[in-house]
Design a protein around this motif. Structure first.
Motif, mmCIF file in Angstrom:
data_model
loop_
_atom_site.group_PDB
_atom_site.id
_atom_site.type_symbol
_atom_site.label_atom_id
_atom_site.label_comp_id
_atom_site.label_asym_id
_atom_site.label_seq_id
_atom_site.Cartn_x
_atom_site.Cartn_y
_atom_site.Cartn_z
ATOM 1 N N TRP A 1 0.803 -1.223 0.000
ATOM 2 C CA TRP A 1 0.000 0.000 0.000
ATOM 3 C C TRP A 1 0.830 1.264 0.000
ATOM 4 C CZ3 TRP A 1 -4.349 -1.266 4.040
ATOM 5 C CH2 TRP A 1 -5.134 -2.297 3.532
ATOM 6 N N VAL A 2 2.006 1.207 0.638
ATOM 7 C CA VAL A 2 2.837 2.414 0.672
ATOM 8 C C VAL A 2 4.189 2.174 0.001
ATOM 9 C CG1 VAL A 2 1.737 3.457 2.683
ATOM 10 C CG2 VAL A 2 3.640 1.902 3.016
ATOM 11 N N ASP A 3 4.254 1.184 -0.874
ATOM 12 C CA ASP A 3 5.451 0.886 -1.666
ATOM 13 C C ASP A 3 6.685 0.701 -0.800
ATOM 14 O OD1 ASP A 3 4.009 0.946 -4.018
ATOM 15 O OD2 ASP A 3 4.282 3.096 -4.262
ATOM 16 N N GLY A 4 6.548 0.024 0.301
ATOM 17 C CA GLY A 4 7.679 -0.216 1.192
ATOM 18 C C GLY A 4 8.629 -1.275 0.697
ATOM 19 N N ASN A 5 8.286 -1.988 -0.362
ATOM 20 C CA ASN A 5 9.175 -3.024 -0.863
ATOM 21 C C ASN A 5 10.219 -2.470 -1.833
ATOM 22 O OD1 ASN A 5 7.290 -2.461 -2.824
ATOM 23 N ND2 ASN A 5 7.156 -4.560 -3.578
ATOM 24 N N ARG A 6 10.148 -1.217 -2.160
ATOM 25 C CA ARG A 6 11.123 -0.623 -3.075
ATOM 26 C C ARG A 6 12.186 0.093 -2.260
ATOM 27 N NH1 ARG A 6 6.358 -1.058 -5.185
ATOM 28 N NH2 ARG A 6 6.009 -1.478 -7.365
ATOM 29 N N LEU A 7 13.034 -0.681 -1.598
ATOM 30 C CA LEU A 7 14.025 -0.112 -0.706
ATOM 31 C C LEU A 7 15.449 -0.314 -1.249
ATOM 32 C CD1 LEU A 7 12.509 -1.298 2.677
ATOM 33 C CD2 LEU A 7 12.491 0.999 1.753
ATOM 34 N N ARG A 8 15.612 -0.334 -2.548
ATOM 35 C CA ARG A 8 16.939 -0.512 -3.127
ATOM 36 C C ARG A 8 17.652 0.837 -3.151
ATOM 37 N NH1 ARG A 8 13.811 -1.950 -7.252
ATOM 38 N NH2 ARG A 8 12.622 -3.775 -6.766
ATOM 39 N N CYS A 9 18.374 1.167 -2.092
ATOM 40 C CA CYS A 9 19.032 2.454 -2.007
ATOM 41 C C CYS A 9 20.138 2.402 -0.950
ATOM 42 C CB CYS A 9 18.030 3.552 -1.701
ATOM 43 S SG CYS A 9 16.873 3.148 -0.383
ATOM 44 N N THR A 10 20.794 3.521 -0.710
ATOM 45 C CA THR A 10 21.881 3.570 0.256
ATOM 46 C C THR A 10 21.343 3.444 1.675
ATOM 47 O OG1 THR A 10 21.771 5.964 0.498
ATOM 48 C CG2 THR A 10 23.175 5.107 -1.273
ATOM 49 N N ASP A 11 22.258 3.248 2.619
ATOM 50 C CA ASP A 11 21.858 3.021 3.998
ATOM 51 C C ASP A 11 21.083 4.211 4.575
ATOM 52 O OD1 ASP A 11 21.876 1.423 6.371
ATOM 53 O OD2 ASP A 11 23.326 2.842 7.197
ATOM 54 N N THR A 12 21.561 5.422 4.342
ATOM 55 C CA THR A 12 20.880 6.602 4.866
ATOM 56 C C THR A 12 19.505 6.757 4.234
ATOM 57 O OG1 THR A 12 23.013 7.675 5.133
ATOM 58 C CG2 THR A 12 21.074 9.080 5.218
ATOM 59 N N ALA A 13 19.436 6.592 2.930
ATOM 60 C CA ALA A 13 18.144 6.698 2.241
ATOM 61 C C ALA A 13 17.212 5.571 2.671
ATOM 62 C CB ALA A 13 18.348 6.668 0.731
ATOM 63 N N TYR A 14 17.789 4.406 2.937
ATOM 64 C CA TYR A 14 16.991 3.265 3.397
ATOM 65 C C TYR A 14 16.281 3.607 4.703
ATOM 66 C CZ TYR A 14 16.077 -1.260 5.581
ATOM 67 O OH TYR A 14 15.488 -2.310 6.214
ATOM 68 N N TRP A 15 16.998 4.168 5.671
ATOM 69 C CA TRP A 15 16.388 4.511 6.952
ATOM 70 C C TRP A 15 15.372 5.633 6.797
ATOM 71 C CZ3 TRP A 15 16.215 1.155 10.504
ATOM 72 C CH2 TRP A 15 17.243 0.219 10.641
ATOM 73 N N GLY A 16 15.655 6.589 5.923
ATOM 74 C CA GLY A 16 14.690 7.656 5.663
ATOM 75 C C GLY A 16 13.418 7.116 5.046
ATOM 76 N N LYS A 17 13.577 6.237 4.050
ATOM 77 C CA LYS A 17 12.412 5.629 3.397
ATOM 78 C C LYS A 17 11.622 4.782 4.402
ATOM 79 C CE LYS A 17 10.262 3.857 -0.370
ATOM 80 N NZ LYS A 17 9.683 4.459 -1.496
ATOM 81 N N LEU A 18 12.345 4.051 5.255
ATOM 82 C CA LEU A 18 11.682 3.237 6.273
ATOM 83 C C LEU A 18 10.882 4.113 7.233
ATOM 84 C CD1 LEU A 18 11.256 0.402 7.417
ATOM 85 C CD2 LEU A 18 13.281 0.763 8.811
ATOM 86 N N GLN A 19 11.439 5.247 7.619
ATOM 87 C CA GLN A 19 10.726 6.154 8.518
ATOM 88 C C GLN A 19 9.479 6.711 7.846
ATOM 89 O OE1 GLN A 19 12.943 9.574 9.783
ATOM 90 N NE2 GLN A 19 11.398 10.172 11.272
ATOM 91 N N VAL A 20 9.598 7.126 6.595
ATOM 92 C CA VAL A 20 8.449 7.674 5.874
ATOM 93 C C VAL A 20 7.372 6.605 5.705
ATOM 94 C CG1 VAL A 20 7.691 8.546 3.626
ATOM 95 C CG2 VAL A 20 9.741 9.480 4.704
ATOM 96 N N CYS A 21 7.776 5.382 5.344
ATOM 97 C CA CYS A 21 6.796 4.306 5.152
ATOM 98 C C CYS A 21 6.140 3.909 6.471
ATOM 99 C CB CYS A 21 7.461 3.100 4.497
ATOM 100 S SG CYS A 21 7.897 3.380 2.781
ATOM 101 N N THR A 22 6.907 3.920 7.553
ATOM 102 C CA THR A 22 6.331 3.610 8.862
ATOM 103 C C THR A 22 5.318 4.672 9.261
ATOM 104 O OG1 THR A 22 8.366 2.488 9.506
ATOM 105 C CG2 THR A 22 6.869 3.142 11.275
ATOM 106 N N LEU A 23 5.661 5.922 9.026
ATOM 107 C CA LEU A 23 4.736 7.014 9.319
ATOM 108 C C LEU A 23 3.474 6.901 8.459
ATOM 109 C CD1 LEU A 23 4.182 9.667 10.807
ATOM 110 C CD2 LEU A 23 5.358 10.851 8.967
ATOM 111 N N ALA A 24 3.647 6.615 7.159
ATOM 112 C CA ALA A 24 2.491 6.477 6.263
ATOM 113 C C ALA A 24 1.604 5.311 6.693
ATOM 114 C CB ALA A 24 2.966 6.282 4.821
ATOM 115 N N THR A 25 2.218 4.197 7.062
ATOM 116 C CA THR A 25 1.439 3.037 7.502
ATOM 117 C C THR A 25 0.699 3.353 8.795
ATOM 118 O OG1 THR A 25 3.050 1.560 6.481
ATOM 119 C CG2 THR A 25 1.580 0.593 8.094
ATOM 120 N N SER A 26 1.354 4.055 9.716
ATOM 121 C CA SER A 26 0.704 4.422 10.979
ATOM 122 C C SER A 26 -0.491 5.339 10.732
ATOM 123 C CB SER A 26 1.706 5.123 11.901
ATOM 124 O OG SER A 26 2.758 4.268 12.203
#
Length: 167
Positions: free
Chosen positions: A73-98
């Motif tokens: 639903w929030v495209d969280g499976n597209r995490l092919r990126c650098t470590d910093t971007a990965y954590w940023g994307k994870l935070q955004v997706c977690t916030l969107a899911t919440s």
């Protein structure tokens, strides 16, 4: 045929002393099938209290649903990126899911009578709300919404949002 496939292990063919054959229930097979009926074993080295371990285990359905929403639903499976971007994307997706889960919970709590989530889908509700349009005033730095239908007002009410008069 379907019932036979399900229950044939609980009956067996027997023969009387006169050579007459008949079907009889197999008590040993029934006892073996019921031995662990309603019971299961959880093996863990993380929690010693069995009741707490069971309550944690029963949350697995919610965890699976959360991962499903995260991935689909929030495209969280597209995490092919650098470590910093990965954590940023994870935070955004977690916030969107919440936020999405809070919207679903709030909408279900506010359902009543004819005011229900369309097709029991938050995506359908958001699609109805995407049709609301606003125009910027030429004389001021303000936005004015176009006419909002009753269905759109009901969907906004499900989310706990109120429409200000004159907006």
């Amino acid at each position: 045929p379907e019932k036979w496939l399900t229950y044939k292990r609980f009956v067996c063919e027997r023969t009387t002393a006169q050579g007459r054959r008949y079907w009889d229930r197999d008590d040993n097979a029934i006892e073996a099938a019921l031995r662990y009926a309603g019971r299961f074993a959880i093996r863990t080295n993380a929690e010693a209290n069995p009741f707490k371990a069971l309550s944690i285990y029963r949350l697995r359905g919610q965890v699976e649903q959360d991962f499903n929403q995260f991935k689909n639903w929030v495209d969280g499976n597209r995490l092919r990126c650098t470590d910093t971007a990965y954590w940023g994307k994870l935070q955004v997706c977690t916030l969107a899911t919440s936020l999405r889960m809070m919207a679903i919970k709030g909408a279900h709590d506010r359902e009543q009578g004819n005011r229900k989530i369309p097709n029991n889908s938050i995506d359908c509700l958001f699609t109805i709300l995407k049709q609301i349009q606003a125009d910027k005033r030429h004389t001021a730095n303000a936005w004015v919404t176009r006419t909002i239908t009753k269905k759109q007002r009901d969907m906004l009410a499900l989310l706990g949002l109120k429409i200000r008069p004159g907006s």
